[in-house]
Design a protein around this motif. Sequence first.
Motif, PDB file in Angstrom:
ATOM      1  N   LEU A  24      38.543  37.102  56.964  1.00 34.78           N
ATOM      2  CA  LEU A  24      39.528  36.050  56.723  1.00 34.78           C
ATOM      3  C   LEU A  24      40.947  36.523  57.010  1.00 34.78           C
ATOM      4  O   LEU A  24      41.852  35.703  57.192  1.00 34.78           O
ATOM      5  N   ASP A  25      41.130  37.830  57.099  1.00 34.55           N
ATOM      6  CA  ASP A  25      42.443  38.405  57.386  1.00 34.55           C
ATOM      7  C   ASP A  25      42.668  38.622  58.881  1.00 34.55           C
ATOM      8  O   ASP A  25      43.678  39.210  59.281  1.00 34.55           O
ATOM      9  N   GLN A  26      41.744  38.135  59.713  1.00 36.77           N
ATOM     10  CA  GLN A  26      41.879  38.317  61.157  1.00 36.77           C
ATOM     11  C   GLN A  26      43.065  37.529  61.726  1.00 36.77           C
ATOM     12  O   GLN A  26      43.367  36.427  61.273  1.00 36.77           O
ATOM     13  N   THR A  27      43.707  38.095  62.752  1.00 35.28           N
ATOM     14  CA  THR A  27      44.796  37.384  63.423  1.00 35.28           C
ATOM     15  C   THR A  27      44.258  36.211  64.239  1.00 35.28           C
ATOM     16  O   THR A  27      44.970  35.237  64.466  1.00 35.28           O
ATOM     17  N   GLU A  28      42.995  36.315  64.694  1.00 35.20           N
ATOM     18  CA  GLU A  28      42.308  35.203  65.365  1.00 35.20           C
ATOM     19  C   GLU A  28      41.528  34.438  64.310  1.00 35.20           C
ATOM     20  O   GLU A  28      40.632  34.987  63.666  1.00 35.20           O
ATOM     21  N   GLN A  29      41.863  33.163  64.119  1.00 35.23           N
ATOM     22  CA  GLN A  29      41.280  32.383  63.030  1.00 35.23           C
ATOM     23  C   GLN A  29      40.295  31.303  63.497  1.00 35.23           C
ATOM     24  O   GLN A  29      39.765  30.562  62.668  1.00 35.23           O
ATOM     25  N   ASP A  30      40.032  31.216  64.795  1.00 36.00           N
ATOM     26  CA  ASP A  30      39.104  30.203  65.297  1.00 36.00           C
ATOM     27  C   ASP A  30      37.684  30.764  65.247  1.00 36.00           C
ATOM     28  O   ASP A  30      37.155  31.269  66.243  1.00 36.00           O
ATOM     29  N   PHE A  31      37.070  30.686  64.094  1.00 35.18           N
ATOM     30  CA  PHE A  31      35.735  31.245  63.930  1.00 35.18           C
ATOM     31  C   PHE A  31      34.958  30.503  62.850  1.00 35.18           C
ATOM     32  O   PHE A  31      35.517  29.723  62.072  1.00 35.18           O
ATOM     33  N   GLU A  32      33.652  30.753  62.845  1.00 36.42           N
ATOM     34  CA  GLU A  32      32.778  30.354  61.741  1.00 36.42           C
ATOM     35  C   GLU A  32      32.072  31.600  61.253  1.00 36.42           C
ATOM     36  O   GLU A  32      31.910  32.580  62.005  1.00 36.42           O
ATOM     37  N   ILE A  33      31.675  31.611  59.999  1.00 33.61           N
ATOM     38  CA  ILE A  33      30.967  32.747  59.412  1.00 33.61           C
ATOM     39  C   ILE A  33      29.590  32.283  58.960  1.00 33.61           C
ATOM     40  O   ILE A  33      29.474  31.338  58.176  1.00 33.61           O
ATOM     41  N   LEU A  34      28.561  32.925  59.470  1.00 28.01           N
ATOM     42  CA  LEU A  34      27.189  32.609  59.089  1.00 28.01           C
ATOM     43  C   LEU A  34      26.623  33.810  58.330  1.00 28.01           C
ATOM     44  O   LEU A  34      26.409  34.871  58.922  1.00 28.01           O
ATOM     45  N   ILE A  35      26.424  33.650  57.031  1.00 28.19           N
ATOM     46  CA  ILE A  35      25.902  34.731  56.194  1.00 28.19           C
ATOM     47  C   ILE A  35      24.437  34.448  55.905  1.00 28.19           C
ATOM     48  O   ILE A  35      24.095  33.391  55.373  1.00 28.19           O
ATOM     49  N   VAL A  36      23.585  35.391  56.290  1.00 29.16           N
ATOM     50  CA  VAL A  36      22.147  35.208  56.102  1.00 29.16           C
ATOM     51  C   VAL A  36      21.662  36.174  55.035  1.00 29.16           C
ATOM     52  O   VAL A  36      21.654  37.394  55.215  1.00 29.16           O
ATOM     53  N   ASP A  37      21.283  35.619  53.891  1.00 30.89           N
ATOM     54  CA  ASP A  37      20.795  36.411  52.759  1.00 30.89           C
ATOM     55  C   ASP A  37      19.317  36.719  52.972  1.00 30.89           C
ATOM     56  O   ASP A  37      18.474  35.825  52.975  1.00 30.89           O
ATOM     57  N   ASP A  38      19.019  37.996  53.148  1.00 32.33           N
ATOM     58  CA  ASP A  38      17.666  38.426  53.499  1.00 32.33           C
ATOM     59  C   ASP A  38      16.825  38.702  52.243  1.00 32.33           C
ATOM     60  O   ASP A  38      16.349  39.809  52.022  1.00 32.33           O
ATOM     61  N   GLY A  39      16.673  37.667  51.406  1.00 32.98           N
ATOM     62  CA  GLY A  39      15.820  37.784  50.229  1.00 32.98           C
ATOM     63  C   GLY A  39      16.379  38.706  49.158  1.00 32.98           C
ATOM     64  O   GLY A  39      15.620  39.425  48.500  1.00 32.98           O
TER      65      GLY A  39
END
Length: 305
Positions: A24-39
């Motif tokens: 979230l502190d990146q200078t480039e902010q055009d992104f999505e975050i996909l977090i995959v919880d592996d059980g």
Amino acid sequence: MKVSIIIPSYNSARFLNRTLLSVLDQTEQDFEILIVDDGSDDNTAQLLAMWAARDDRIRTFQLSENSGGAAKPKNVGLSNARGEYIAVLDSDDEWMPTKLEKQLELFRSGSDLGFVGCNALIVESDGTEKKTRLVQTLDVLGRILQSDYMGTGSSTMYRREVFEVVGGFDESLRSGQDWEMRIRLAQKFPFAFVDGPPLVRYHQHAGNISKMAVESRDIDLQYIENKYKDLYLARPKIYSRKLRFDGTRYMLAGESKKARVSFVQAIRHDPTNVFAYCYFLFSIGGFRMYRTLTQMKRAFRAHRI
């Protein structure tokens, strides 16, 4: 959308806040975050729900049971990604603020690039830090066959279309998925890296898959070697160097017999590999001597960076 960031997570709730804040502190902010919880069976699910409610760029996915490695979570992320580029971030690592910006600039400078990397800062469990620096090579495939010189998977960004050509991460592997993917990519796409200060902080600790026991990790490394046996046999000098690196890995793990077997095999595939002879002789001196010589060599290289 510019970048899809895939974060595979397993029982990493204690690291996730730090990792996500670095994104979230990146200078480039055009992104999505996909977090995959592996059980996970810690409080990862509750933490992810909190973050998803806080920022609508964050999407979460849960696997019903642990897959045994990071490949499946990464593939789940790939199948749901909407970005033009893909970046993978291990759930216990961090990015420097300009990581995405610098790598996107590199992609724009070379329209044929399939994947790009960057230098990293290795952080040991005791807080000791060590810089790594990639070296430009014309034979990327040859270099990657020797060893995974590109470093942590958190350092790599991919053009999304490459996965349509080579497929997803190999789910047969518990470890080494990034290396195996890079071997496939290096056969078809050019690679470059951002040369400069480290853009990734790679944390090493007891829970890292990279710290797996020699026997467990060998299963995956042997699988990769067998999968690309034809490539190795077609490049005996490269294969010899790879076997020499294997020997050093065994020695530093205290497996001197396996190390000497690797050194002998390295010599058989390339009798001109002088270092294989030297390392074989060093291995006879035992673990402590070998470790001391290796530490001296690494310290010399670090001084040059």
